[in-house]
Scaffold this motif. Structure first.
Motif, PDB file in Angstrom:
ATOM      1  N   TYR A  29      -2.848   3.891  -6.752  1.00 34.21           N
ATOM      2  CA  TYR A  29      -4.113   3.245  -5.667  1.00 34.21           C
ATOM      3  C   TYR A  29      -4.381   2.308  -5.149  1.00 34.21           C
ATOM      4  O   TYR A  29      -5.390   1.416  -4.804  1.00 34.21           O
ATOM      5  N   HIS A  30      -3.647   0.715  -6.104  1.00 37.03           N
ATOM      6  CA  HIS A  30      -3.555  -0.621  -6.014  1.00 37.03           C
ATOM      7  C   HIS A  30      -3.692  -1.011  -4.670  1.00 37.03           C
ATOM      8  O   HIS A  30      -3.018  -0.518  -3.868  1.00 37.03           O
ATOM      9  N   PRO A  31      -4.436  -1.964  -4.104  1.00 33.46           N
ATOM     10  CA  PRO A  31      -5.063  -2.106  -3.207  1.00 33.46           C
ATOM     11  C   PRO A  31      -3.657  -3.006  -2.757  1.00 33.46           C
ATOM     12  O   PRO A  31      -3.602  -3.237  -1.498  1.00 33.46           O
ATOM     13  N   ASP A  32      -2.313  -3.680  -3.409  1.00 32.17           N
ATOM     14  CA  ASP A  32      -1.487  -4.499  -3.021  1.00 32.17           C
ATOM     15  C   ASP A  32      -0.204  -3.601  -3.567  1.00 32.17           C
ATOM     16  O   ASP A  32       0.824  -4.255  -2.253  1.00 32.17           O
ATOM     17  N   ARG A  33      -0.858  -2.617  -3.526  1.00 32.75           N
ATOM     18  CA  ARG A  33       1.006  -1.704  -3.187  1.00 32.75           C
ATOM     19  C   ARG A  33       1.802  -1.780  -1.945  1.00 32.75           C
ATOM     20  O   ARG A  33       0.668  -1.538  -0.275  1.00 32.75           O
ATOM     21  N   ILE A  34       2.854  -2.046  -1.062  1.00 31.42           N
ATOM     22  CA  ILE A  34       3.069  -1.848   0.152  1.00 31.42           C
ATOM     23  C   ILE A  34       3.287  -0.491   0.877  1.00 31.42           C
ATOM     24  O   ILE A  34       3.800   0.205  -0.420  1.00 31.42           O
TER      25      ILE A  34
END
Length: 765
Positions: free
Chosen positions: A57-62
């Motif tokens: 769920y990381h907001p920086d994942r592409i």
């Protein structure tokens, strides 16, 4: 209210050993726990596994494919569809193949990933020998040593007790698996259980790792000298007649040569090299050989040395002649479940697809000695045409390779392939990384046009960072498959977002080949893809259907399980398939080597110019070998050290993990720190003749006063892109040109020389 449920799956935050329970509320993961009913891990889960949902769920994942829209490294991207991404990648690879030749394309992959085997298969099918990675310093030297000496894949500790016995004596040798979580298919929690059960525990490590606190003996070895200790153990066991005479007489070849060879490697000789008292060496050798069951859990430290292949051979011989090889509670060769096709190239070499690579292309490897630029344009063209015309000859040659591999005398198969490729280092099964990057910078023997980097951040995880950075600027076309934007990915022309293990399905059998476990997708975030699905779709667009006959990745999984009488959906309900373990298999089957025996003396090695009996080499940069360097750089630097919170360069974005280890740490002895006016928590410079980096001092008495230990894999994703401060604390920047292990090309990343001195209080430049 959202439905609550628990899904059983297999974690892949590191090497894919542990079965876990994923707790769901609707489609949302709320926590992940260890599966107490799992025979592979018995409820164990490490911090990385618990933090899996944070990665998901990381907001920086592409979450969608990206195409570069500005200058390379400018961090400007545009979103595209997967069909556009597949077509673009296939079009560029076709152009390289058409205009330059398939060898002008290369691939690079990260360590022990689920797609290991797929990447090599793709390269071979496409027609390029130029596949690289970090195998020369991780795992593969031990695998190849085992293949040549025993004919089998690497033996592992029998910690599961399938034969009713557990290790009475357990040696942890350069392996901190209880801290890092998993190694060589072994679960750290299960190894800890074996430690608790063992009567005698021996730790061989320059650092006082956690198991050393309760070990019977902690051998604080000088970094990089493990080969000398292994030879001294052999000396004691042979000269004191502690070896298994029946095994030696009936099942080995070359023991008589070893007896004469080993006389020079006395405990007194080894003591001067290793710093371990000679009586301690004798005591441990007697203890190991005399126990009813003994096992050696060896690790990555043995790989990063100037004689890693030879050291691995010594340890294998040690286990074998002591009667502990393939014995209950010893070092065993797993028996995989029947009917399941193995995709690990270590257990099933054919899966890597070596038979798909045209014979003349082997000679074009970037680290080979057979390639001659003045002959490339016409001689190889003629050979290529002749091979095409003489198809029966080609089929005969390939059938010989296939027969060798299928019957599992792997040493001759390796020798045969080496005759084609003629690599500079005979036991690098892929392109030696320093040579790979140097060829791009220099254009010698030729410069690649395109590179696909899958699950790797080589600016951080490989040495020769300057060459890598120059290469990324020189390459015409770069594709990166990853979770996040990284310093390396900023140089990409195309970014392909990878699915996490929580979004994937798999038949997991990469390392722990005694079983296969089911990995099932539990949820999905964004529009990411399993990297193997991407490879299949691109391969089919390139016409590589002979190597990739499956329409999609699910079809591939069904193919893996077909002979077991099930498809993936049925397997997912079962969750695990196990093999029927047998011990002492050599008594009925012999060893799958040319002689049919355990080859202490190897004629095949001699033919390749490699010592047929194990030897020791001093690290090229050490106080003994380079006293003039040591006068200015007085500390022995252990680099490449991993910990329980991060998997190589991964995880620095995950808050719960970064909170546990917020800064790059350098372990240093308190007495040494006092002399250098360094306090605990101070920022310090670590400098070698190659360069310098900043780290935060961690004062500890668990290492010698002249040894320091630097954490590996550091970059700072929270800082400004596209640089992410990757040079600041990257320990690999400290390693440059050196003498490589002549057998494998290994680099001495755990026994370099450095100096340490205070930096500014806040760590700023």
């Amino acid at each position: 209210m959202a439905e609550k449920k628990i899904v059983r799956s297999a974690c892949r935050m590191c090497h894919g050993v542990c079965q876990v329970l994923v707790h769901m509320e609707g489609d949302r993961i709320v926590k992940i726990t260890g599966d107490k009913d799992s025979p592979t891990s018995r409820g164990y889960i490490c911090e990385k596994g618990r933090a899996s949902a944070e990665l998901l769920y990381h907001p920086d994942r592409i979450l969608t494919p990206l195409r570069r829209s500005g200058k390379r490294g400018g961090n400007k991207w545009e979103r595209i569809s997967w069909d556009e991404a597949y077509d673009s990648l296939a079009e560029n690879l076709n152009r390289i193949r058409r205009e330059n030749g398939p060898e002008y394309f290369g691939m690079l992959q990260g360590t022990g990933r689920p797609y290991t085997g797929f990447t090599q298969r793709f390269c071979n099918a496409f027609g390029t020998p130029n596949m690289t990675g970090v195998a020369h310093i991780c795992y593969i030297p031990r695998v190849l040593a085992s293949m040549i000496t025993t004919g089998h894949n690497i033996p592992v500790c029998d910690i599961y007790g399938f034969g009713g016995a557990y290790p009475e004596c357990l040696i942890l040798w350069g392996c901190n698996v209880t801290e890092t979580g998993a190694s060589d298919g072994m679960c750290g929690g299960m190894v800890q259980r074996a430690i608790n059960r063992a009567r005698h525990v021996i730790v061989i490590d320059p650092r006082r790792i956690r198991p050393a606190a309760k070990a019977d003996h902690w051998l604080q070895i000088r970094p990089g000298t493990d080969g000398a200790l292994a030879l001294a153990f052999l000396n004691v066991i042979i000269t004191e007649n502690l070896f298994d005479k029946e095994f030696v007489t009936r099942y080995t070849k070359g023991f008589d040569r070893l007896v004469d060879h080993i006389r020079q490697y006395t405990p007194d000789w080894a003591s001067e090299i290793t710093r371990i008292p000679p009586e301690t060496i004798r005591m441990v050798a007697r203890l190991y050989a005399g126990a009813s069951s003994s096992a050696i859990q060896w690790g990555n430290a043995l790989d990063m040395s100037h004689c890693n292949f030879q050291t691995a051979r010594s340890v294998l011989i040690l286990s074998a002649i002591s009667g502990h090889l393939d014995a209950p509670g010893g070092d065993v060769f797993w028996v995989p479940p029947e009917g399941v096709r193995l995709k690990s190239p270590f257990a099933n070499p054919l899966f890597a697809g070596n038979l798909f690579l045209p014979l003349n292309k082997y000679r074009l490897g970037l680290d080979g000695t057979a390639f001659r630029p003045d002959r490339a344009n016409w001689t190889l063209w003629i050979e290529d045409r002749m091979l095409g015309m003489a198809d029966p000859i080609r089929r005969l040659f390939l059938s010989r390779i296939e027969r060798l591999v299928a019957d599992k005398p792997l040493g001759p198969a390796i020798e045969l392939m080496n005759r084609l490729r003629r690599p500079r280092f005979p036991f690098t099964h892929i392109i030696h990384p320093p040579a790979f990057w140097r060829s791009i910078v220099s254009g010698n023997p030729y410069r690649l046009k395109g590179l696909w980097i899958m699950g790797s951040n080589p600016l951080i995880t490989m040495t020769h960072s300057e060459d890598i950075e120059k290469s990324l600027k020189l390459l015409k076309y770069i594709v990166v498959s990853d979770f996040f934007m990284t310093p390396t990915a900023q140089y990409a022309d195309l970014f392909l977002p990878s699915s996490t293990w929580l979004e994937r399905e798999d038949v997991v059998n990469m390392h722990k080949n005694w079983c296969v476990t089911a990995q099932v997708p539990v949820t999905r975030v964004g529009d990411t893809k399993d990297d193997r699905e991407v490879i299949i779709q691109v391969a089919r667009r390139l016409g590589l259907t002979r190597a990739f006959p499956w329409d999609n990745y699910r079809r591939f999984l069904d193919w893996m399980l077909a002979d077991a009488g099930m498809n993936f959906e049925q397997f997912s309900e079962t969750g695990i398939l196990t093999g029927d373990m047998r011990y002492w298999k050599y008594k009925d089957d012999g060893f799958p080597t040319p002689s049919g025996k355990f080859e202490i003396y190897s004629r095949m090695l001699k033919r390749q110019g490699v010592s047929p009996l194990p030897v020791y080499r001093e690290p090229p940069h050490s106080p003994q070998a380079s006293p003039e360097v040591a006068s200015d750089y007085p500390f022995i630097l252990i680099g490449g050290t991993k910990n329980r919170y991060f998997f190589h360069s991964e995880g620095r974005q995950i808050k719960s993990l970064r909170k546990r280890n917020p800064d790059p740490l350098l372990e240093i002895h308190p007495k040494t720190a006092t002399k250098l006016d360094i306090a605990d928590g101070d920022w310090v410079w670590v400098e070698t003749p190659r360069g310098r980096i900043k780290m935060k001092a961690l004062l500890t008495e668990k290492l010698a006063e002249d040894v320091v230990c630097a954490q590996y894999g550091w970059w700072f994703p929270e800082t400004a892109s596209p640089d992410y401060n990757w040079q600041r604390s990257n320990v690999n920047r400290l390693f440059g040109e050196t003498q490589f292990d002549p057998d494998t090309g290994s680099e001495c990343l755990k026994s370099a020389l450095c100096k340490v001195y205070p930096a500014s209080p806040d760590g700023s430049d």
